[in-house]
Write an enzyme that holds these catalytic residues in place. Structure first.
Site, short mmCIF file in Angstrom:
data_model
loop_
_atom_site.label_atom_id
_atom_site.label_comp_id
_atom_site.label_asym_id
_atom_site.label_seq_id
_atom_site.Cartn_x
_atom_site.Cartn_y
_atom_site.Cartn_z
N THR A 146 -99.33 53.48 -46.08
CA THR A 146 -99.20 53.59 -44.80
C THR A 146 -100.43 53.38 -44.07
O THR A 146 -100.72 53.65 -42.69
CB THR A 146 -98.66 54.73 -44.31
OG1 THR A 146 -99.22 56.01 -44.94
CG2 THR A 146 -96.94 54.73 -44.72
N SER A 148 -104.40 53.36 -42.05
CA SER A 148 -105.20 54.42 -41.49
C SER A 148 -105.13 53.92 -39.88
O SER A 148 -104.78 53.08 -39.53
CB SER A 148 -106.67 54.41 -41.92
OG SER A 148 -107.11 52.85 -41.84
N ASP A 316 -105.73 52.90 -47.70
CA ASP A 316 -106.32 53.84 -46.84
C ASP A 316 -105.91 55.14 -46.82
O ASP A 316 -106.51 55.96 -46.24
CB ASP A 316 -106.26 53.21 -45.29
CG ASP A 316 -107.23 51.95 -45.17
OD1 ASP A 316 -107.96 51.58 -46.24
OD2 ASP A 316 -107.74 51.70 -44.10
N LEU A 323 -111.02 49.82 -47.64
CA LEU A 323 -111.33 48.24 -47.58
C LEU A 323 -110.03 47.33 -47.91
O LEU A 323 -109.33 48.02 -48.82
CB LEU A 323 -112.42 47.93 -48.51
CG LEU A 323 -113.59 48.30 -48.28
CD1 LEU A 323 -114.86 48.34 -49.21
CD2 LEU A 323 -114.38 47.71 -46.80
N HIS A 448 -128.75 23.79 -58.05
CA HIS A 448 -129.83 23.56 -56.93
C HIS A 448 -129.44 22.49 -55.87
O HIS A 448 -128.95 21.50 -56.48
CB HIS A 448 -131.01 23.18 -57.80
CG HIS A 448 -132.31 22.89 -56.83
ND1 HIS A 448 -132.87 23.98 -56.04
CD2 HIS A 448 -132.87 21.93 -56.26
CE1 HIS A 448 -133.71 23.40 -55.28
NE2 HIS A 448 -133.80 22.12 -55.64
#
Ligand code: FAD
Ligand code: NAD
Length: 469
Positions: A146, A148, A316, A323, A448
């Site tokens: 659920t 934050s 969260d 994250l 490179h």
């Protein structure tokens, strides 16, 4: 009569929707309930995705104003069409949320739009957005994902007009003259960057004596210097004691964090970005005895199990970094555990990125953490100013820093500030996942000219022999 599923997921954010899809891929029948009509949670609707859309657009605006001339590209009369910029952001959001709806259909996950409340350890009652109720029964597990909500501060009432959370800051209808951001963390610096690039004066009021606490301190200091060059103002070690909204703006009363004389600061918009708090209010956790920790997060064990059998939680709403990719990985791991596998999530190798300019990206432990733990480590650093591709691109700010164990050479932390740091950090996360040494990175052939060569050179620098510096 309740409709029965193997797994019911509450929350369709990056934790919940990914858990639901992975469980369905593994042969389980799955319902995913969310009170938003569009899936994707905070991240897709009001978080990661709209903020990155605006960061991208505002970066283009700033580049057209300040950078293209150096490339011999002349543009005249660069003006802002904020309405189009915001509409583009909304379209990016809806394209992404429609994508999740498609994935639900493809994987036969039933998306139930409504607010869920636990009736028992295996029952969910949903107050449907369209009206009415639906009872769902879980044969195997209920996953609570659920998420934050924005944290608030006493004495500063968020009205999403003058005093806004990140949600209001994603939809301001005009560029504020002076935006005061309370909190120098992820949201404050990303959303502050958007509005600064679009022309606002931005002042960040931070309680601690540094921005981005928790990041490697050398990166925080470099980021602050860079943002100051872009016009940000910082009031560190300062707290907001009070906010008074008037017709034309807000007057904030500031105090030194340690106490002392007050002073006023006027803003036309105030963004409160002082962290996020777990969102569990409507679930009825107390009634069925689910234990929370001291910060109101759902307590889980190493297998994401709560203290109530059959009830699990991820993302969260539980401990750990807030994250999206952490929430998603927990969703995958939990679904696979429910299917009988024993996957492992390496919490030491979770990257974090702040999408400012330059970007800041980090994985593993900081120098401060290594010192506090008494670990002896070697440091290899390489500046982008010595990287040919960074010079060709015209972005030479920042550096790569690799911390490796002094005895084993194992990579313990990688910290990057610079162009595309958020992309470069993937190599470091992979290296850490494979328990690589700095020499492993140094001996890997890098194409490179690429920015990635700065990572290789920092790895060479761990052993004291970078080539290009
Ligand atoms: P959420 O995404 O919060 O989803 C939870 C869902 O549960 C919500 O949709 C909610 O409606 C639903 N829900 C809650 N209770 C109920 C209920 N009782 N019944 C039905 N549904 C319910 N993270 C990153 O990794 N990268 C970023 O760039 C990034 N940028 C961000 C920018 C902003 C402005 C914000 C606010 C956050 C950002 N984050 C970012 C953090 C990221 O959004 C969260 O870590 C992530 O969304 C957490 O996922 P979750 O699935 O745990 O919860
Ligand atoms: P944060 O934890 O990143 O930063 C909050 C800041 O506010 C901290 O620096 C803290 O010291 C400060 N603070 C706390 N109380 C204060 C007070 N009273 N006065 C002044 N400063 C105060 O929180 P956030 O920026 O709100 O973001 C919330 C979470 O969302 C982040 O922690 C992150 O997990 C997630 N997020 C991630 C990204 C990303 O990955 N790029 C972007 C946005 C949000």
């Amino acid at each position: 009569m309740a409709d029965a599923f193997d797994v019911i997921v509450v929350g369709a954010g990056p934790g919940g929707y990914v858990a639901a899809i992975r469980a369905a891929q593994l042969g389980m029948t799955v319902a995913c309930v969310d009170k938003r009509d569009a899936p994707g949670g905070t991240c897709l609707n009001i978080g990661c995705i709209p903020s990155k859309a605006l960061l991208q657009s505002s970066e283009r605006f700033a580049a057209a104003q300040h950078e293209l001339a150096a490339h011999g590209v002349r543009v005249a009369d660069v003006t802002l069409d904020l309405k189009t910029m915001l509409a583009r952001k909304d379209k990016v959001v809806s394209d992404n949320t429609h994508g999740v709806e498609f994935l639900f259909r493809k994987n036969k996950v039933e998306y139930v739009k409504g607010t869920a409340r636990l009736g028992a350890r295996d029952r969910v009652a949903v107050a449907l957005n369209a009206g009415g109720r639906r009872e769902l029964a879980a044969k195997k597990a209920i996953i609570l994902a659920t998420g934050s909500d924005s944290a608030s501060l006493p004495g500063i009432a968020i009205d999403e007009r003058r005093i806004v959370s990140s949600t209001g800051a994603l939809a301001l209808s005009a560029v504020p003259k002076h935006l005061v951001v309370v909190g120098g963390g992820y949201i404050g610096l990303e959303m502050g960057s958007v509005w600064r690039r679009l022309g606002a004066e931005v002042t960040v009021v931070e309680f601690l004596d540094r921005i981005t606490p928790g990041m490697d301190a050398e990166l925080s200091a470099a980021l602050q210097r860079s943002l100051e060059r872009q016009g940000f103002k910082f009031r560190l070690a300062t707290k907001v004691a009070e906010a008074k909204s008037g017709k034309d703006g807000v007057t904030l009363a500031l105090e030194p964090a340690k106490g002392g004389a007050r002073e006023n600061l006027d803003a036309d918009i105030v963004l409160v970005a002082v962290g996020r708090v777990p969102h569990t209010a409507e679930l009825g956790l107390k009634e069925i005895g689910v234990a929370l920790d001291e910060k109101g997060r759902i307590k889980v064990d190493g297998r994401f199990a709560t203290n109530v059998a059959g009830l699990y939680a991820i993302g969260d709403a539980i401990t750990g970094p807030m994250l999206a990719h952490k929430a998603s990985e927990e969703g995958v791991v939990l679904a696979e555990m429910l299917a009988g596998s024993k996957p492992v999530l390496d919490y030491d190798a979770i990257p974090a990125v702040i999408y400012t300019w330059p970007e800041v990206a980090t994985v593993g432990r900081t120098e401060e953490q290594l010192k506090a733990a008494g670990v002896t480590y070697k440091t290899g650093k390489f500046p982008f100013s010595a990287n040919p591709r960074a010079r060709a691109n015209g972005f030479t700010e920042g550096f790569v820093k690799i911390l490796a164990d002094a005895r084993s050479d194992r990579v313990l932390g990688v910290h990057i500030i610079g162009p595309d740091a958020g992309t470069l950090i993937a190599e470091a996360a992979l290296a850490m996942e494979f328990a690589a040494s700095a020499e492993d990175i140094a001996r890997t052939v890098h194409a490179h000219p690429t920015l990635e060569e700065a990572v290789k050179e920092a790895a060479l620098a761990v052993d004291g022999h970078p080539i290009h510096i």
